[in-house]
Scaffold this active site. Structure first.
Site, mmCIF file in Angstrom:
data_model
loop_
_atom_site.group_PDB
_atom_site.id
_atom_site.type_symbol
_atom_site.label_atom_id
_atom_site.label_comp_id
_atom_site.label_asym_id
_atom_site.label_seq_id
_atom_site.Cartn_x
_atom_site.Cartn_y
_atom_site.Cartn_z
ATOM 1 N N HIS A 13 0.873 -1.203 0.000
ATOM 2 C CA HIS A 13 0.000 0.000 0.000
ATOM 3 C C HIS A 13 0.894 1.233 0.000
ATOM 4 C CE1 HIS A 13 -3.791 2.144 1.662
ATOM 5 N NE2 HIS A 13 -2.900 3.092 1.360
ATOM 6 N N LYS A 99 -9.632 -0.455 -5.143
ATOM 7 C CA LYS A 99 -9.644 0.226 -3.856
ATOM 8 C C LYS A 99 -11.005 0.838 -3.591
ATOM 9 C CE LYS A 99 -7.855 2.085 -0.096
ATOM 10 N NZ LYS A 99 -6.805 3.075 0.039
ATOM 11 N N ASP A 247 1.637 2.740 3.431
ATOM 12 C CA ASP A 247 0.773 3.903 3.231
ATOM 13 C C ASP A 247 1.610 5.173 3.104
ATOM 14 O OD1 ASP A 247 -1.570 5.271 2.772
ATOM 15 O OD2 ASP A 247 -2.140 5.395 4.878
ATOM 16 N N ALA A 263 -3.642 14.853 5.455
ATOM 17 C CA ALA A 263 -3.353 13.583 6.124
ATOM 18 C C ALA A 263 -2.391 12.763 5.288
ATOM 19 C CB ALA A 263 -4.646 12.805 6.317
#
Ligand code: NCD
Ligand code: ZN
Length: 344
Positions: A13, A99, A247, A263
């Site tokens: 990811h 996703k 991530d 974020a």
């Protein structure tokens, strides 16, 4: 023990962004890794096979000479995704997952799915061709507290989804809670989870106590320490259900240090070393290879990488900042000292 050798890991990811950003994100993503699952939340998002093919070419154009790192592409599901697109993705040979972003959950998710119940035909098609569903597992309703959004998603949506599609391969991405870890470990082998370095190293006190640290703000948001510990336990347990997914999600320093900051944490400057630190601290370095290098390929039905990497016990200081998009970003753990370093 001063060195560890493991099968070359993969990152299940990550976010590379596009255009100029690729010149820095792609070489960074190849550092130590064999493959990477490329998140499709560009603006506009990667919603079909043609866009994924074009994006893949832009990525490969930035791959360093001599590297055989592979970008594994992902389609972004919307309310308008058709079962035909799933079949085309499955036949493409370069798309490895789709996703699910709940509309509005995170960076560039405005085109995400507004109602899981609208996705029946798509999930049926994914189940029948063995396409992996990668879930951003948070509800977005305003009345649900941001710290509860993952746990509520599991109760309200994931449990019934798993029951309705018993052989659909589902990755609960970037789990952040005890509930997420428990759910995945107790579920069947068609359900797995990725875990980021930030959720293993930090809890919400690191982000909020004694001053707000915007570079630790990512989604799903860091939770309290008992959840951090549950994730460490899951990652280091040897369970085959959990695997490495950084991530890594770069944003410029300016867009994070803002009245309404973005974020995402960038971690490809030291990804495998950040995980090694966690496993070492937990006395579980012998479990790092399963988490980083074999559980993911087993879940996705792919072969292990052929080569190995070596980590050496050696102190080194992480950079305070890195150049990014004509300006800079602040990487995860900026300025801290790690005890393991990838032999390059
Ligand atoms: C990601 C991003 O910036 O693209 N941000 C994040 O906090 N993780 C989006 C995502 O994976 O939710
Ligand atoms: Zn992400």
């Amino acid at each position: 023990m001063n060195t560890i050798t493991i099968i070359q890991p993969d990152d299940w990811h990550l976010h590379l962004r596009d255009k100029q950003a690729l010149a820095t994100t792609v070489p960074a993503a190849t550092r130590g890794f064999g493959r990477g699952i490329i998140m499709p939340n560009l603006n506009p998002p990667i919603t079909n096979v043609r866009l994924a093919n074009d994006y893949r070419k832009r990525i490969l154009a930035q791959r360093p000479d001599g590297s055989d790192w592979q970008p594994l592409m992902v389609l972004y599901l919307t309310d308008n995704t058709s079962p035909d697109e799933i079949h085309a993705a499955s036949e493409s040979g370069f798309i490895y997952g789709c996703k699910y972003y709940p509309a509005g959950a995170t960076t560039n998710s405005d085109s995400g799915v507004t109602d899981l119940n609208k996705m029946h035909a798509v999930f049926e098609a994914m189940q029948s061709v063995g396409m992996v569903l990668q879930m951003h597992g948070e509800v977005t309703s305003n009345e649900i507290d941001i710290f509860d959004r993952e746990a509520v998603f599991i109760e309200r949506h994931l449990k019934s989804l798993v029951a309705e599609y018993p052989s659909l391969k589902i990755v609960l991405e970037h789990i952040t809670t005890q509930q997420g870890a428990d759910f995945v470990i107790d579920a069947g082998d068609n359900v797995g989870a990725s875990i980021t370095p930030q959720h293993l190293i930090y809890n919400r006190n690191h982000m909020l106590a004694g001053g707000i640290r915007p570079h630790l703000f990512c989604l799903p948001i860091l939770k309290r320490d008992i959840h951090q510990q549950a994730l460490i336990n899951a990652a280091t347990s040897g369970s085959h259900k959990v695997f490495l997914g950084t991530d890594s999600a770069p944003h410029t320093q300016g867009t994070k240090e803002s009245a309404c900051g973005c974020a995402g944490c960038f971690s490809h400057h030291a990804a495998i070393e950040l995980y090694a630190e966690v496993f070492d601290k937990a006395g579980a370095l012998d479990k790092l290879e399963a988490f980083a290098s074999t559980n993911g390929p087993d879940f996705y039905g792919l072969p292990y990488n052929q080569s190995t990497i070596e980590l050496q016990k050696q102190q080194w200081k992480l950079p305070e900042s890195l150049p990014f998009e004509n300006t800079q970003l602040i990487p995860l753990g900026a300025g801290t000292t790690l005890n393991w370093k990838l032999a390059e």
